[in-house]
Design a protein around this motif. Structure first.
Motif, PDB file in Angstrom:
ATOM      1  N   ASP A   8      46.805  51.651  33.765  1.00 11.05           N
ATOM      2  CA  ASP A   8      47.423  51.565  33.195  1.00 11.05           C
ATOM      3  C   ASP A   8      48.535  53.091  32.562  1.00 11.05           C
ATOM      4  N   ASP A  41      47.273  48.647  36.968  1.00 11.66           N
ATOM      5  CA  ASP A  41      48.767  48.947  36.414  1.00 11.66           C
ATOM      6  C   ASP A  41      49.655  50.373  35.872  1.00 11.66           C
ATOM      7  N   ASN A  79      47.036  43.117  36.141  1.00 13.09           N
ATOM      8  CA  ASN A  79      47.838  41.993  35.646  1.00 13.09           C
ATOM      9  C   ASN A  79      49.405  42.311  36.087  1.00 13.09           C
ATOM     10  N   HIS A 114      39.809  46.503  37.620  1.00 14.57           N
ATOM     11  CA  HIS A 114      40.800  46.786  36.121  1.00 14.57           C
ATOM     12  C   HIS A 114      40.974  46.398  35.366  1.00 14.57           C
ATOM     13  N   HIS A 195      42.592  48.598  31.125  1.00 10.41           N
ATOM     14  CA  HIS A 195      43.613  47.086  31.108  1.00 10.41           C
ATOM     15  C   HIS A 195      43.508  47.171  29.393  1.00 10.41           C
TER      16      HIS A 195
HETATM   17 MN   LIG Z   1      46.462  45.981  33.002  1.00 12.46          MN
END
Ligand SMILES: [Mn+2]
Length: 244
Positions: A8, A41, A79, A114, A195
């Motif tokens: 992230d 991410d 994502n 994730h 995440h």
């Molecule tokens: Mn994420």
């Protein structure tokens, strides 16, 4: 003997402060580790491995530097960077991991992922995920010229942002039952994911064996690293001006 976990970061050319901290983290800290796991991410958005911009090139070269120094690097898609693919892996020396991977962490088994798939209360997101993860769609997307892809991505990102604003925050956290189900499925007692941007160490005992779930932090206002050695593990922060 150290293994590092990050996720992230949401790296983007628009936020050079984060990229600077990441670059110094790679060159001054990760380079001394045994292994680096990036649990999704890394990018605010990765448009495709054909992105030859200065920014994309710089990030690739930081990984290449690390892997050529013998640090094993692993990457699991988030994502926002589910389009990181084989070409990226080839050019950087990074090993791509699947959605859920059991790793050997100094004689301890750990499941790394994730974390988005644990948020099973977010039905709308899961629907979106299912759509964009279809191999035929990704193949098609990868064949579209870069400038058209950028337009599509901008639209999708705007949609995601406005969607988040209308959702209560708690729906974005993991579902505990899903966590326990996935841990049971893999027969492991330790899970590491990102995440949710809620760094924490959760201990719980759904059955006879105690379990632990470590959540990595984001890099919005500081760096965030899980430092794992044979003896101990700590969730640490790196101030943006931490590296001299
Ligand atoms: Mn994420």
């Amino acid at each position: 003997m150290t293994t590092l976990f990050i996720s992230d970061l949401h790296l983007s050319p628009a936020l050079p402060e984060i990229t600077d901290c990441f670059v110094r983290f790679m060159r001054e800290e990760a380079i001394h580790a045994d292994a680096l796991y990036v649990l999704g991410d890394l990018f605010d958005f990765w448009i495709g491995d054909d992105d030859r911009s200065d920014f994309a090139t710089q990030i690739r070269s930081e990984f290449k530097l690390l892997t050529s120094h013998g640090v094993s690097c692993y990457f699991t898609q988030g994502n926002r960077d589910f389009l990181v693919g084989k070409r990226f892996a080839k050019e950087t020396g990074v090993t791509l991991l699947g959605d859920e991977t059991v790793i050997d962490l100094y004689d301890k088994k750990a499941l790394v992922l994730h974390g988005d798939t644990l948020c099973t209360d977010d039905l709308e997101y899961l629907k979106f995920r299912q759509t964009v993860h279809q191999p035929w769609l990704q193949k098609l997307f990868n064949r579209i010229p870069l400038f058209i892809k950028k337009k599509i991505i901008n639209k999708v990102q705007t949609d995601i942002r406005s969607d988040k604003q209308h959702k209560p925050l708690d729906i974005m956290d993991v579902n505990q039952l899903e966590v326990e189900r996935v841990m049971e499925k893999h027969q492991i007692d330790l899970m590491i994911h990102g995440h949710t941007h809620r760094p924490n160490i959760h201990r719980f005992q759904p059955s006879e064996r105690p379990k632990m779930r470590i959540v990595l932090g984001d890099w919005y206002t500081q760096g965030s690293v899980l430092v794992f050695t044979k003896e101990r593990f700590t969730l640490e922060v790196r101030q943006f001006n931490h590296f001299p």
